[in-house]
Design a protein around this motif. Structure first.
Motif, PDB file in Angstrom:
ATOM      1  N   UNK A   1     -16.611 -21.928 -58.184  1.00 20.17           N
ATOM      2  CA  UNK A   1     -15.538 -22.367 -57.304  1.00 20.17           C
ATOM      3  C   UNK A   1     -14.324 -21.446 -57.339  1.00 20.17           C
ATOM      4  N   UNK A   2     -14.225 -20.591 -58.351  1.00 17.98           N
ATOM      5  CA  UNK A   2     -13.090 -19.672 -58.432  1.00 17.98           C
ATOM      6  C   UNK A   2     -13.194 -18.538 -57.422  1.00 17.98           C
ATOM      7  N   UNK A   3     -14.407 -18.292 -56.902  1.00 16.89           N
ATOM      8  CA  UNK A   3     -14.599 -17.257 -55.887  1.00 16.89           C
ATOM      9  C   UNK A   3     -14.412 -17.861 -54.496  1.00 16.89           C
ATOM     10  N   UNK A   4     -13.705 -17.186 -53.588  1.00 20.07           N
ATOM     11  CA  UNK A   4     -13.664 -17.660 -52.201  1.00 20.07           C
ATOM     12  C   UNK A   4     -15.068 -17.705 -51.614  1.00 20.07           C
ATOM     13  N   UNK A   5     -15.346 -18.737 -50.832  1.00 26.15           N
ATOM     14  CA  UNK A   5     -16.692 -18.928 -50.288  1.00 26.15           C
ATOM     15  C   UNK A   5     -17.128 -17.745 -49.436  1.00 26.15           C
ATOM     16  N   UNK A   6     -16.236 -17.255 -48.587  1.00 24.28           N
ATOM     17  CA  UNK A   6     -16.602 -16.149 -47.710  1.00 24.28           C
ATOM     18  C   UNK A   6     -16.903 -14.894 -48.514  1.00 24.28           C
ATOM     19  N   UNK A   7     -16.167 -14.677 -49.626  1.00 23.19           N
ATOM     20  CA  UNK A   7     -16.426 -13.519 -50.473  1.00 23.19           C
ATOM     21  C   UNK A   7     -17.786 -13.637 -51.149  1.00 23.19           C
ATOM     22  N   UNK A   8     -18.118 -14.835 -51.636  1.00 25.56           N
ATOM     23  CA  UNK A   8     -19.423 -15.053 -52.254  1.00 25.56           C
ATOM     24  C   UNK A   8     -20.544 -14.824 -51.252  1.00 25.56           C
ATOM     25  N   UNK A   9     -20.371 -15.329 -50.026  1.00 31.88           N
ATOM     26  CA  UNK A   9     -21.398 -15.138 -49.002  1.00 31.88           C
ATOM     27  C   UNK A   9     -21.542 -13.670 -48.629  1.00 31.88           C
ATOM     28  N   UNK A  10     -20.439 -12.951 -48.543  1.00 31.68           N
ATOM     29  CA  UNK A  10     -20.492 -11.522 -48.225  1.00 31.68           C
ATOM     30  C   UNK A  10     -21.245 -10.748 -49.307  1.00 31.68           C
TER      31      UNK A  10
ATOM     32  N   UNK B   1     -20.570 -18.194 -38.278  1.00 29.22           N
ATOM     33  CA  UNK B   1     -19.937 -17.504 -37.153  1.00 29.22           C
ATOM     34  C   UNK B   1     -19.074 -16.342 -37.641  1.00 29.22           C
ATOM     35  N   UNK B   2     -18.374 -16.547 -38.744  1.00 26.26           N
ATOM     36  CA  UNK B   2     -17.549 -15.469 -39.305  1.00 26.26           C
ATOM     37  C   UNK B   2     -18.410 -14.304 -39.776  1.00 26.26           C
ATOM     38  N   UNK B   3     -19.496 -14.621 -40.475  1.00 29.39           N
ATOM     39  CA  UNK B   3     -20.388 -13.565 -40.958  1.00 29.39           C
ATOM     40  C   UNK B   3     -21.042 -12.813 -39.803  1.00 29.39           C
ATOM     41  N   UNK B   4     -21.452 -13.542 -38.763  1.00 27.01           N
ATOM     42  CA  UNK B   4     -22.054 -12.880 -37.604  1.00 27.01           C
ATOM     43  C   UNK B   4     -21.026 -12.029 -36.875  1.00 27.01           C
ATOM     44  N   UNK B   5     -19.791 -12.504 -36.808  1.00 27.93           N
ATOM     45  CA  UNK B   5     -18.728 -11.726 -36.179  1.00 27.93           C
ATOM     46  C   UNK B   5     -18.486 -10.421 -36.928  1.00 27.93           C
ATOM     47  N   UNK B   6     -18.623 -10.482 -38.260  1.00 32.13           N
ATOM     48  CA  UNK B   6     -18.440  -9.278 -39.077  1.00 32.13           C
ATOM     49  C   UNK B   6     -19.674  -8.386 -39.090  1.00 32.13           C
ATOM     50  N   UNK B   7     -20.762  -8.828 -38.446  1.00 27.84           N
ATOM     51  CA  UNK B   7     -21.979  -8.025 -38.375  1.00 27.84           C
ATOM     52  C   UNK B   7     -22.923  -8.218 -39.533  1.00 27.84           C
ATOM     53  N   UNK B   8     -22.705  -9.286 -40.347  1.00 26.11           N
ATOM     54  CA  UNK B   8     -23.560  -9.524 -41.511  1.00 26.11           C
ATOM     55  C   UNK B   8     -24.359 -10.810 -41.406  1.00 26.11           C
ATOM     56  N   UNK B   9     -24.277 -11.497 -40.272  1.00 20.04           N
ATOM     57  CA  UNK B   9     -24.976 -12.766 -40.129  1.00 20.04           C
ATOM     58  C   UNK B   9     -26.283 -12.617 -39.395  1.00 20.04           C
ATOM     59  N   UNK B  10     -26.414 -13.378 -38.307  1.00 21.48           N
ATOM     60  CA  UNK B  10     -27.640 -13.351 -37.527  1.00 21.48           C
ATOM     61  C   UNK B  10     -27.806 -11.999 -36.838  1.00 21.48           C
ATOM     62  N   UNK B  11     -29.055 -11.567 -36.697  1.00 20.39           N
ATOM     63  CA  UNK B  11     -29.338 -10.309 -36.015  1.00 20.39           C
ATOM     64  C   UNK B  11     -29.284 -10.503 -34.503  1.00 20.39           C
ATOM     65  N   UNK B  12     -29.440  -9.416 -33.765  1.00 18.20           N
ATOM     66  CA  UNK B  12     -29.354  -9.472 -32.309  1.00 18.20           C
ATOM     67  C   UNK B  12     -30.458 -10.339 -31.727  1.00 18.20           C
TER      68      UNK B  12
END
Length: 304
Positions: A145-154, A238-249
């Motif tokens: 929990x000490x890590x931000x969720x988005x950072x852990x996912x990245x 949606x954030x990860x896909x916006x950054x290009x690391x989520x769903x593929x094309x």
């Protein structure tokens, strides 16, 4: 002479069950009822997207580059009306939203459900066992929990790579600790009650005490958190896909659609990102309103 008293022989009115009372309390809020209806409509649109979409937006045979960046209401050479316009590749925005909802909801529900199973089991086990095992598990949860969720996912996607399955795995790893912390706190209170002591005196197996007696009394906060986490997971995807690391094309999602049109926002082609963004906003808002109402209905202080 006193009149004889008549005895009331009418049957007593049965009290409503807890489930029916909870449903009535939930729909007593107009905002929650509208949000629930909106969520049902969104789920139906996503479920039946292949049958109601004007085109399959990810079938290259159906795309025409000459239809690229058409404004809402335009008509193609074949007579197809693009009600919400097209993107730079000639993809129908309305069809992209319907297909994108399928991916976003799938990621949100799967990740929240799997994280709930893992986190709830860990929290129950830690509270029931206690001692050093509980301490070690909770320190792991604190570290998580000490890590931000988005950072852990990245970080997880940097290792696993792009794709919907990897996004689901990354979100599960990033979110399970929230369930574990909450369930452990609830289970610590329930562990000291008489029915747990009675189950122990009967020498019932530990797994039966955990999942047949302790778990049902810890489900209320889990349901609320799971509802909120579905919305949170959709936003994170949606954030990860916006950054290009989520769903593929080839795996559409609302975040990827927003990312596709982001570069055109300042050129007047607002519809490429605007309409997927509205769909994402309405979906997350509806889920959050439903979860907020569930929190009020399932609050033990409000249950008589």
């Amino acid at each position: 002479m006193a009149e004889p008293q008549t005895q009331d022989t009418s049957a007593p009115t049965p009290e409503p069950s807890r489930l029916s009372k909870g449903v009535t309390d939930f729909f007593s809020s107009p905002a929650a009822a509208i949000a629930f209806l909106t969520l049902v409509i969104i789920c139906c649109l996503a479920l039946f997207a292949p049958w109601i979409s004007p085109q399959n937006p990810y079938d290259l045979m159906q795309l025409d580059i000459m239809d690229g960046r058409l404004p809402p209401g335009s008509e193609s050479m074949t007579g197809l009306v693009y009600h919400l316009g097209t993107d730079s590749q000639g993809r129908d925005i309305l069809s992209g939203i319907l297909y994108g909802l399928r991916t976003s909801l799938l990621v949100g529900v799967l990740s929240a459900f799997a994280a709930a199973i893992i986190g709830t089991s860990a929290g129950l086990f830690a509270a029931y066992v206690g001692g050093r095992t509980e301490t070690a598990m909770m320190r792991l949860v604190d570290l998580q929990l000490s890590f931000p969720t988005i950072l852990m996912a990245l970080m997880m996607l940097a290792v696993l790579g792009k794709g919907v399955p990897n996004v689901v795995i990354a979100l599960i790893i990033a979110e399970w600790a929230t369930y574990a912390r909450t369930v452990r706190g609830t289970a610590l209170v329930e562990r000291e009650k008489e029915y747990i002591e009675a189950a122990r005196m009967l020498r019932l197996p530990g797994w039966r005490i955990l999942f047949r007696h302790l778990l049902p009394n810890c489900l209320a906060p889990v349901i609320v958190i799971a509802t909120m986490q579905v919305a949170r997971a959709i936003g994170l995807e949606a954030t990860l896909s916006f950054l290009g690391l989520g769903a593929s094309v080839t795996e559409p999602s609302l975040g990827m659609l927003i990312s596709t049109g982001y570069q055109y926002l300042l050129t007047g082609l607002y519809w490429i990102s605007f309409f997927p963004g509205i769909a994402l906003l309405v979906t997350i808002a509806a889920i959050n309103l439903v979860g907020d109402r569930l929190r009020d209905v399932l609050n033990p202080r409000n249950i008589s």
